[in-house]
Scaffold this motif. Sequence first.
Motif, PDB file in Angstrom:
ATOM      1  N   MET A   1       1.208  -1.373  -0.003  1.00 40.84           N
ATOM      2  CA  MET A   1      -0.085  -0.108  -0.045  1.00 40.84           C
ATOM      3  C   MET A   1       1.329   1.050  -0.038  1.00 40.84           C
ATOM      4  O   MET A   1       1.619   1.333   1.063  1.00 40.84           O
ATOM      5  CB  MET A   1      -0.780  -0.128   1.800  1.00 40.84           C
ATOM      6  N   ARG A   2       0.959   2.204  -1.330  1.00 42.75           N
ATOM      7  CA  ARG A   2       1.508   3.617  -0.989  1.00 42.75           C
ATOM      8  C   ARG A   2       1.161   4.105  -0.170  1.00 42.75           C
ATOM      9  O   ARG A   2      -0.143   4.420  -0.642  1.00 42.75           O
ATOM     10  CB  ARG A   2       1.687   3.367  -2.616  1.00 42.75           C
ATOM     11  N   ILE A   3       1.309   4.461   0.524  1.00 42.44           N
ATOM     12  CA  ILE A   3       1.173   5.866   0.892  1.00 42.44           C
ATOM     13  C   ILE A   3       1.657   7.687   0.626  1.00 42.44           C
ATOM     14  O   ILE A   3       2.773   8.088   0.792  1.00 42.44           O
ATOM     15  CB  ILE A   3       1.094   5.469   2.765  1.00 42.44           C
ATOM     16  N   TYR A   4       0.971   8.383   0.580  1.00 42.76           N
ATOM     17  CA  TYR A   4       1.455  10.152   0.528  1.00 42.76           C
ATOM     18  C   TYR A   4       1.092  10.787   2.098  1.00 42.76           C
ATOM     19  O   TYR A   4      -0.064  10.992   2.045  1.00 42.76           O
ATOM     20  CB  TYR A   4       1.550  10.386  -0.776  1.00 42.76           C
ATOM     21  N   ILE A   5       2.066  11.414   1.811  1.00 38.23           N
ATOM     22  CA  ILE A   5       1.547  12.919   3.468  1.00 38.23           C
ATOM     23  C   ILE A   5       1.290  13.741   2.786  1.00 38.23           C
ATOM     24  O   ILE A   5       2.800  14.134   2.577  1.00 38.23           O
ATOM     25  CB  ILE A   5       2.307  12.464   4.661  1.00 38.23           C
ATOM     26  N   VAL A   6       0.424  14.683   2.570  1.00 38.95           N
ATOM     27  CA  VAL A   6       0.304  15.900   2.839  1.00 38.95           C
ATOM     28  C   VAL A   6      -0.324  16.781   4.504  1.00 38.95           C
ATOM     29  O   VAL A   6      -0.626  16.432   5.008  1.00 38.95           O
ATOM     30  CB  VAL A   6      -0.457  16.687   1.794  1.00 38.95           C
ATOM     31  N   GLU A   7       1.229  17.549   4.465  1.00 35.44           N
ATOM     32  CA  GLU A   7       0.980  17.597   5.797  1.00 35.44           C
ATOM     33  C   GLU A   7       2.014  19.408   6.799  1.00 35.44           C
ATOM     34  O   GLU A   7       2.996  18.946   5.083  1.00 35.44           O
ATOM     35  CB  GLU A   7       1.546  16.940   6.983  1.00 35.44           C
ATOM     36  N   ASP A   8       2.043  19.898   6.835  1.00 31.19           N
ATOM     37  CA  ASP A   8       2.986  21.522   6.491  1.00 31.19           C
ATOM     38  C   ASP A   8       3.625  21.274   7.933  1.00 31.19           C
ATOM     39  O   ASP A   8       4.968  22.304   7.666  1.00 31.19           O
ATOM     40  CB  ASP A   8       2.286  22.380   6.513  1.00 31.19           C
ATOM     41  N   ASP A   9       3.439  20.695   8.755  1.00 37.98           N
ATOM     42  CA  ASP A   9       4.289  20.120   9.891  1.00 37.98           C
ATOM     43  C   ASP A   9       5.002  19.196   9.570  1.00 37.98           C
ATOM     44  O   ASP A   9       4.955  18.054   9.850  1.00 37.98           O
ATOM     45  CB  ASP A   9       3.357  20.094  11.474  1.00 37.98           C
ATOM     46  N   ILE A  10       6.464  19.592   9.278  1.00 36.07           N
ATOM     47  CA  ILE A  10       8.018  18.827   9.285  1.00 36.07           C
ATOM     48  C   ILE A  10       7.413  17.302  10.558  1.00 36.07           C
ATOM     49  O   ILE A  10       7.833  15.956  10.331  1.00 36.07           O
ATOM     50  CB  ILE A  10       8.711  19.315   9.150  1.00 36.07           C
TER      51      ILE A  10
END
Length: 281
Positions: A1-10
């Motif tokens: 399962m390929r997961i992408y993270i969209v988040e402005d906090d590193i």
Amino acid sequence: MRIYIVEDDISVIHILEDIVESGDLGEICGDCGGEPADVHEVLRARPDVVLVDFFMPVMDGVEFVRELRSFNATIKCIMISQVSAKELISKAYTAGVDFFISKPINLIEVTSVLKNVAKQIQNERTLDNIRHMFMNEIGQKPQNSRESSSYSKKLRYILNRIGMSGEKGCSDILKICDYLHRERIPVSQMSVAQLCEAVSDSPKNMEQRVRRAIAAGMANVAHMGIEDFMNETFTAYSSTLFSFEEIRTEMDYIRGKRTDGGKVSIKKFIDGLMLEADREI
């Protein structure tokens, strides 16, 4: 399962990556690095799941999910949020969010949600395989397969008309068109390099093959115009797949009036080819 993270906090990105990797919950295929969300960048990573923060700069999580869904409705979207207001949660679900994860990030919750999503994806794929097997048994192709095949035939028909079907770059052009058509991405939204990267492991070689193939098509169309300016194929494609000024330049080059031929625009050709395929009956 390929997961992408969209988040402005590193720091949150790192926490989520650690949870996914240590728990063997999937493969992190990318993240936005704390920068504003880019839908097309996410699509190029081909994720199965996107973890997206509710509050994001430039484009908030709900807007991002809505736009992402407009291009690809199969990606699972998990919203990361501290929001508890029912109207905002309802708005997120309406936009296409599948699950919520609360902040601050909790190991048990993230693990549980991702495992549930993985099961859901597996079940959907199993059902899709069964459906394909059933349709094959009764001698029919699924609707999406028929549509894809039909679209590909239209593209090939046009390429054949301008004598490009034998060029090595022809199959590369079909891959690019199929990708844009399937993901519903306007060609204007991506550079040539990005298009080739999206469908090939050797994007530079692919771009060269495509450019040579289109140049051959331009020469063929220019020859048609020289022989018969009212030629049906020439009038149909000289200004839709190419710039007519560049076709005239190519015609002058063939006649020996110039030392160089017309210049090829890959994006102009791809855009025109897809438009023409949509018009074909």
